[in-house]
Design an enzyme around this catalytic site. Structure first.
Site, PDB file in Angstrom:
ATOM      1  N   HIS A 133      36.336  37.243  45.350  1.00 13.60           N
ATOM      2  CA  HIS A 133      36.230  37.696  43.976  1.00 13.60           C
ATOM      3  C   HIS A 133      35.413  36.380  43.260  1.00 13.60           C
ATOM      4  CE1 HIS A 133      37.304  39.418  40.218  1.00 13.60           C
ATOM      5  NE2 HIS A 133      38.122  38.500  39.572  1.00 13.60           N
TER       6      HIS A 133
ATOM      7  N   TYR B  84      35.242  40.284  36.184  1.00 10.50           N
ATOM      8  CA  TYR B  84      35.201  41.061  34.831  1.00 10.50           C
ATOM      9  C   TYR B  84      34.514  42.336  35.177  1.00 10.50           C
ATOM     10  CZ  TYR B  84      35.321  36.247  33.046  1.00 10.50           C
ATOM     11  OH  TYR B  84      35.776  34.875  32.964  1.00 10.50           O
TER      12      TYR B  84
ATOM     13  N   ASP C 122      43.794  40.593  41.168  1.00 11.35           N
ATOM     14  CA  ASP C 122      42.711  39.491  41.038  1.00 11.35           C
ATOM     15  C   ASP C 122      43.069  37.998  40.584  1.00 11.35           C
ATOM     16  OD1 ASP C 122      41.246  41.765  41.636  1.00 11.35           O
ATOM     17  OD2 ASP C 122      40.082  41.652  39.774  1.00 11.35           O
ATOM     18  N   ASP C 123      42.141  37.141  41.175  1.00 13.67           N
ATOM     19  CA  ASP C 123      42.313  35.508  40.251  1.00 13.67           C
ATOM     20  C   ASP C 123      43.230  34.699  40.954  1.00 13.67           C
ATOM     21  OD1 ASP C 123      40.448  36.904  38.592  1.00 13.67           O
ATOM     22  OD2 ASP C 123      41.763  36.699  36.816  1.00 13.67           O
TER      23      ASP C 123
ATOM     24  N   HIS D  86      46.545  41.649  38.066  1.00 16.45           N
ATOM     25  CA  HIS D  86      46.098  40.138  38.115  1.00 16.45           C
ATOM     26  C   HIS D  86      47.275  39.127  38.373  1.00 16.45           C
ATOM     27  CE1 HIS D  86      42.933  42.130  35.661  1.00 16.45           C
ATOM     28  NE2 HIS D  86      42.029  41.159  36.091  1.00 16.45           N
TER      29      HIS D  86
ATOM     30  N   HIS E 228      34.405  32.258  39.292  1.00 12.69           N
ATOM     31  CA  HIS E 228      34.970  33.088  38.442  1.00 12.69           C
ATOM     32  C   HIS E 228      33.526  33.343  37.544  1.00 12.69           C
ATOM     33  CE1 HIS E 228      37.210  36.146  35.571  1.00 12.69           C
ATOM     34  NE2 HIS E 228      37.697  36.335  36.972  1.00 12.69           N
TER      35      HIS E 228
END
Length: 203
Positions: free
Chosen positions: A84, A119, A33-34, A172, A88
């Site tokens: 994603h 999250y 992720d991210d 991540h 965020h």
């Protein structure tokens, strides 16, 4: 610290979300992720290539816009990508309209029907709207690599102690998680490969 293994009751309550995937062999699904992140994503791709592993990268639209070259490397290496969101957003603090708008903005840069909420926080109304166009992917194993209070050794244990065939595992490819990731990911890949696991993309 968040729980590394998703409690079974969550997947029973929120059946419309994907928590793991049925498999007939010893396959699992690594996810990141991210990203994409210049300092981290390229290194992750090298590690995956060294073990012949494939993964699914849940990318932020803002990062794809900044680093389209790295995003392209993910795709050219045969990995899958997912949405994603663009910025965020926390689902618990956003209206349905604003949340969906942010996800759709990311979809202009990320060609995927897969979506993972930042999250893991998403409201029922947001789920209903997004499931019209996306498949919402959660996880069954959380490495907790981003938590500075957690050691890399614990990150490894979070994964290895809880994984099973069909697990969706979260790491991540971010600067925040990099200290733990650099130490934990190679060990997880090596140990799981030696145990006969295969790493597949979410399609």
């Amino acid at each position: 610290m968040l729980i590394a293994k998703t409690p079974p009751f969550l997947s029973r309550i929120f059946r419309s979300l994907t928590w793991d995937l049925p498999v007939e062999d010893k396959s699992v699904y690594l996810t990141f992720d991210d990203g994409p992140t210049p300092e981290v994503t390229g290194w992750v791709l090298e590690q995956l290539d060294a073990f012949g592993a494939k993964a699914t990268f849940f990318c932020l639209g803002c990062n794809v816009k900044r680093h389209p070259d790295i995003f392209g490397k993910i795709l050219s290496a045969g990995h899958a990508v997912g949405n994603h969101s663009y910025s965020h957003k926390k689902g618990f603090r956003s209206s349905v309209a604003n949340y969906v708008r942010d996800v759709d903005r990311a979809s202009e840069l990320i060609d995927s029907v897969l979506f993972r909420p930042p999250y893991g926080r998403i409201l029922p109304g947001q789920v209903r709207r997004l499931r019209e166009r996306y498949r919402v992917i959660m996880w069954s194993v959380l490495s907790v690599d981003y938590d500075k209070q957690v050691s890399s050794r614990q990150v490894v244990r979070n994964v290895l102690d809880n994984v099973r065939p069909g697990s969706i595992i979260v790491f991540h490819d971010s600067v925040k998680a990099s200290k733990n990731l650099y130490r934990a990911l190679p060990e997880v890949l090596e140990q799981m490969t030696s145990e006969g696991y295969r790493f597949r993309i979410i399609s």
